[in-house]
Design a protein around this motif. Structure first.
Motif, PDB file in Angstrom:
ATOM      1  N   ASN A 119      33.463  41.260  32.745  1.00  0.00           N
ATOM      2  CA  ASN A 119      34.612  41.018  31.873  1.00  0.00           C
ATOM      3  C   ASN A 119      35.823  41.875  32.228  1.00  0.00           C
ATOM      4  N   VAL A 120      35.667  42.781  33.198  1.00  0.00           N
ATOM      5  CA  VAL A 120      36.780  43.584  33.705  1.00  0.00           C
ATOM      6  C   VAL A 120      36.684  43.644  35.216  1.00  0.00           C
ATOM      7  N   MET A 121      37.782  43.322  35.889  1.00  0.00           N
ATOM      8  CA  MET A 121      37.815  43.374  37.355  1.00  0.00           C
ATOM      9  C   MET A 121      38.672  44.544  37.805  1.00  0.00           C
ATOM     10  N   LEU A 122      38.135  45.324  38.749  1.00  0.00           N
ATOM     11  CA  LEU A 122      38.867  46.412  39.392  1.00  0.00           C
ATOM     12  C   LEU A 122      39.192  45.993  40.815  1.00  0.00           C
ATOM     13  N   THR A 123      40.441  46.179  41.220  1.00  0.00           N
ATOM     14  CA  THR A 123      40.808  45.853  42.596  1.00  0.00           C
ATOM     15  C   THR A 123      41.664  46.960  43.182  1.00  0.00           C
ATOM     16  N   ALA A 124      41.329  47.361  44.408  1.00  0.00           N
ATOM     17  CA  ALA A 124      42.097  48.366  45.148  1.00  0.00           C
ATOM     18  C   ALA A 124      41.828  48.128  46.622  1.00  0.00           C
ATOM     19  N   GLY A 125      42.747  47.454  47.288  1.00  0.00           N
ATOM     20  CA  GLY A 125      42.522  47.128  48.693  1.00  0.00           C
ATOM     21  C   GLY A 125      43.755  46.531  49.321  1.00  0.00           C
ATOM     22  N   ASN A 126      43.537  45.651  50.266  1.00  0.00           N
ATOM     23  CA  ASN A 126      44.621  44.988  50.979  1.00  0.00           C
ATOM     24  C   ASN A 126      45.566  44.321  49.982  1.00  0.00           C
ATOM     25  N   ASN A 127      46.862  44.638  50.097  1.00  0.00           N
ATOM     26  CA  ASN A 127      47.824  44.168  49.104  1.00  0.00           C
ATOM     27  C   ASN A 127      48.398  42.780  49.398  1.00  0.00           C
ATOM     28  N   LYS A 128      48.083  42.220  50.562  1.00  0.00           N
ATOM     29  CA  LYS A 128      48.662  40.933  50.938  1.00  0.00           C
ATOM     30  C   LYS A 128      48.264  39.831  49.955  1.00  0.00           C
ATOM     31  N   LYS A 129      46.992  39.837  49.542  1.00  0.00           N
ATOM     32  CA  LYS A 129      46.491  38.808  48.629  1.00  0.00           C
ATOM     33  C   LYS A 129      46.284  39.336  47.220  1.00  0.00           C
ATOM     34  N   LYS A 130      46.566  40.605  47.018  1.00  0.00           N
ATOM     35  CA  LYS A 130      46.216  41.228  45.740  1.00  0.00           C
ATOM     36  C   LYS A 130      46.868  40.542  44.552  1.00  0.00           C
ATOM     37  N   THR A 131      48.163  40.262  44.637  1.00  0.00           N
ATOM     38  CA  THR A 131      48.865  39.690  43.491  1.00  0.00           C
ATOM     39  C   THR A 131      48.300  38.330  43.129  1.00  0.00           C
ATOM     40  N   ALA A 132      48.044  37.497  44.134  1.00  0.00           N
ATOM     41  CA  ALA A 132      47.455  36.177  43.890  1.00  0.00           C
ATOM     42  C   ALA A 132      46.043  36.318  43.328  1.00  0.00           C
ATOM     43  N   ASN A 133      45.280  37.277  43.828  1.00  0.00           N
ATOM     44  CA  ASN A 133      43.925  37.510  43.313  1.00  0.00           C
ATOM     45  C   ASN A 133      43.949  37.950  41.856  1.00  0.00           C
ATOM     46  N   ILE A 134      44.921  38.795  41.524  1.00  0.00           N
ATOM     47  CA  ILE A 134      45.075  39.241  40.137  1.00  0.00           C
ATOM     48  C   ILE A 134      45.367  38.052  39.241  1.00  0.00           C
ATOM     49  N   LYS A 135      46.301  37.215  39.652  1.00  0.00           N
ATOM     50  CA  LYS A 135      46.671  36.052  38.842  1.00  0.00           C
ATOM     51  C   LYS A 135      45.476  35.123  38.638  1.00  0.00           C
ATOM     52  N   ALA A 136      44.720  34.867  39.706  1.00  0.00           N
ATOM     53  CA  ALA A 136      43.560  33.973  39.597  1.00  0.00           C
ATOM     54  C   ALA A 136      42.507  34.545  38.650  1.00  0.00           C
ATOM     55  N   THR A 137      42.326  35.867  38.693  1.00  0.00           N
ATOM     56  CA  THR A 137      41.337  36.518  37.828  1.00  0.00           C
ATOM     57  C   THR A 137      41.771  36.461  36.370  1.00  0.00           C
ATOM     58  N   ILE A 138      43.044  36.709  36.120  1.00  0.00           N
ATOM     59  CA  ILE A 138      43.590  36.625  34.768  1.00  0.00           C
ATOM     60  C   ILE A 138      43.465  35.195  34.244  1.00  0.00           C
ATOM     61  N   GLU A 139      43.742  34.242  35.118  1.00  0.00           N
ATOM     62  CA  GLU A 139      43.657  32.825  34.734  1.00  0.00           C
ATOM     63  C   GLU A 139      42.243  32.451  34.319  1.00  0.00           C
ATOM     64  N   ALA A 140      41.251  33.140  34.902  1.00  0.00           N
ATOM     65  CA  ALA A 140      39.848  32.888  34.564  1.00  0.00           C
ATOM     66  C   ALA A 140      39.418  33.621  33.293  1.00  0.00           C
ATOM     67  N   GLY A 141      40.333  34.350  32.665  1.00  0.00           N
ATOM     68  CA  GLY A 141      40.019  35.024  31.415  1.00  0.00           C
ATOM     69  C   GLY A 141      39.327  36.357  31.586  1.00  0.00           C
ATOM     70  N   ILE A 142      39.574  37.032  32.712  1.00  0.00           N
ATOM     71  CA  ILE A 142      38.951  38.319  32.998  1.00  0.00           C
ATOM     72  C   ILE A 142      40.021  39.405  32.993  1.00  0.00           C
ATOM     73  N   ASN A 143      39.751  40.516  32.307  1.00  0.00           N
ATOM     74  CA  ASN A 143      40.677  41.644  32.294  1.00  0.00           C
ATOM     75  C   ASN A 143      40.773  42.265  33.685  1.00  0.00           C
ATOM     76  N   VAL A 144      41.923  42.877  33.994  1.00  0.00           N
ATOM     77  CA  VAL A 144      42.141  43.442  35.335  1.00  0.00           C
ATOM     78  C   VAL A 144      42.713  44.855  35.248  1.00  0.00           C
ATOM     79  N   LEU A 145      42.048  45.768  35.958  1.00  0.00           N
ATOM     80  CA  LEU A 145      42.577  47.111  36.219  1.00  0.00           C
ATOM     81  C   LEU A 145      42.874  47.158  37.706  1.00  0.00           C
ATOM     82  N   ALA A 146      44.145  47.268  38.073  1.00  0.00           N
ATOM     83  CA  ALA A 146      44.559  47.127  39.466  1.00  0.00           C
ATOM     84  C   ALA A 146      45.191  48.400  39.996  1.00  0.00           C
ATOM     85  N   ASP A 147      44.843  48.732  41.228  1.00  0.00           N
ATOM     86  CA  ASP A 147      45.522  49.819  41.908  1.00  0.00           C
ATOM     87  C   ASP A 147      46.950  49.389  42.210  1.00  0.00           C
TER      88      ASP A 147
END
Length: 468
Positions: A119-147
């Motif tokens: 229910n919570v996703m943590l991401t810290a890595g390559n920034n090229k796809k990070k923003t799109a990955n964050i949006k897709a995760t939020i769209e799926a109803g999952i909370n995000v803590l992002a670097d």
């Protein structure tokens, strides 16, 4: 399931490496609301290519289930992440007890979203796809803590705006890891700026002499958790990591807002005025690149920025802008390696009508950040000293043991900070995570957090456009 003993000790048997074809059903429904109950946060970790991903797990949290689901492409970054978690699990003092279930595959994002084991996703890595990955995760109803950074260019900023809109719609929280808010000299600089008898009022400043300035010097080759940090090759590719002007400056822009306008909403459309920005390169030899990454040659994706055998990285940048009419300047410099005995450094000044609040971290401070209170010309020094002493004693009720000492031969006072408050950079990741957990339990972020995150990334991404 296969365990490769070539790389892992028997103690690490709790780390489950699953092949791409393995499937596992979730035995219980994942909660979407939080009450502070033990293990109610089911953590997902996406593409942990940056060492900040494992620093969040340097500590355990009562509310976070020790079992973590990791989704990532196979490669050295994942291996490094797993080794770091193992080192925390097996250290002698206060070992952690993380259990990792790892999915390796290029479809790691799709796999995480389809399984939805957390229910919570943590991401810290390559920034090229990070923003799109964050949006897709939020769209799926999952909370995000992002670097940081959550966006590295103007297009990414637009995607981030959409992600925040979806977060509100889906009732989930998107939050970035702002560790520098927990650095004690920054916290105290903010506190003293709120005392009119000491600081006065914030000056408006000018382009040449801003009201608030923040400068940061970092190094590509460094030690983390007592070991030499091996960076991925893409860290040096601004198309994947981002220019320095949109990376480390994220912290500095955040602090300008957080200190100068605490708990106030910043609207980037009306409260921010961009003035100018510039960027420049740090040049690395192949030998330096190899020591930092372990790679014997520059990858193909870096060849376009190699000239005369030197890798030219746009790691440096400066931004001048106005926030609510106040002039601010932030700048970041990336050198290859710190001189012997030194480290990353930070400089900051907030200029008030009665005093300047200055953080220095140079050789004179033994590369430890120190806060100075320096009265402006025309102040009655005896009265000023009495006021400073009085208010330091009042702050000591919150920061036990806090004191102040006059610098010899100068009209300047250094704030004496007890060691108990001097937490290291790595410890700040625990403090940020605990703050985010509190927000999850409250079911919302403070009203100012989302607009101010947008304001922050507007400044950095617009600065890149200006610098180009």
């Amino acid at each position: 399931m296969k365990f490769n003993s070539k790389f892992w000790s028997p103690i690490a048997a709790s780390i489950l490496l699953l092949s791409c074809s393995n499937e596992k059903n979730v035995e219980e429904e994942v909660k979407t609301t939080f009450t502070g109950e033990k293990n109610e946060i089911k953590l997902l970790t996406l593409d942990p290519g940056h060492f900040h991903a494992h620093l969040v797990k340097k500590s355990m949290y009562e509310e976070v289930d020790p079992k973590v689901y990791v989704y990532a492409p196979d490669g050295p970054e994942l291996t490094s992440y797993l080794k770091s978690i193992e080192s925390y699990n097996t250290r002698e003092e206060d070992p952690t007890s993380w259990e990792l279930e790892v999915y390796k595959g290029d479809d790691y994002l799709q796999k995480m979203l389809s399984e939805k084991k957390g229910n919570v996703m943590l991401t810290a890595g390559n920034n090229k796809k990070k923003t799109a990955n964050i949006k897709a995760t939020i769209e799926a109803g999952i909370n995000v803590l992002a670097d940081k950074p959550m966006a590295i260019d103007a297009q990414g900023f637009e995607t981030l705006k959409e992600a925040f809109e979806l977060a509100e719609k889906n009732d989930v929280l998107l939050f970035d890891i702002m560790t520098e808010r927990f650095e004690i000299t920054t916290m105290l600089q903010r506190e003293f700026s709120l005392i009119p008898e000491v600081f006065g009022e914030m000056e408006k400043g000018t382009l040449e002499n801003p009201a608030i300035t923040k400068e940061s010097i970092h190094h590509f080759y460094k030690q983390v958790s007592g070991k030499t940090l091996i960076r991925p090759g893409w860290f040096y590719d601004v198309n994947q990591q981002g220019n320095g002007i949109v990376d480390v400056t994220t912290h500095l822009v955040d602090l300008v807002q957080w200190e100068s306008f605490p708990d106030k909403i910043i609207d980037y459309k009306t409260d921010i005025e961009m003035i100018n920005a510039k960027r420049w390169t740090t040049d690395l030899t192949l030998e330096e690149f190899t020591l930092s990454t372990g790679l014997e040659e520059f990858p193909d994706y870096l060849q376009s920025v190699v000239s005369d055998g030197l890798l030219k990285v746009y790691g440096n940048g400066e931004i001048n802008y106005k926030i609510n009419g106040i002039h601010a300047k932030v700048s970041v410099i990336w050198n290859y390696k710190a001189p012997e005995g030194s480290a990353d450094t930070h400089y900051s000044i907030m200029r008030g009508s009665k005093a300047n609040l200055v953080i220095r971290q140079d050789a004179e401070e033994n590369y430890k950040p120190e806060l100075y209170i320096e009265p402006v010309e025309g102040q009655d020094i005896a009265a000023f000293e009495a006021s400073v002493t009085k208010h330091v004693k009042e702050l000591a009720s919150t920061f036990e043991g806090l004191d102040v000492v006059k610098v010899e031969g100068k009209d300047s006072w250094r704030v004496e900070i007890p060691e108990a408050f001097r937490h290291g950079h790595e410890d700040h990741f625990r403090e940020v995570t605990e703050t985010y957990i509190d927000y999850l339990e409250q079911g919302k972020l403070p009203d100012w957090e989302v607009p101010n995150m947008l304001a922050k990334y507007y400044v950095t991404t617009q600065a890149l456009e200006l610098a180009k």
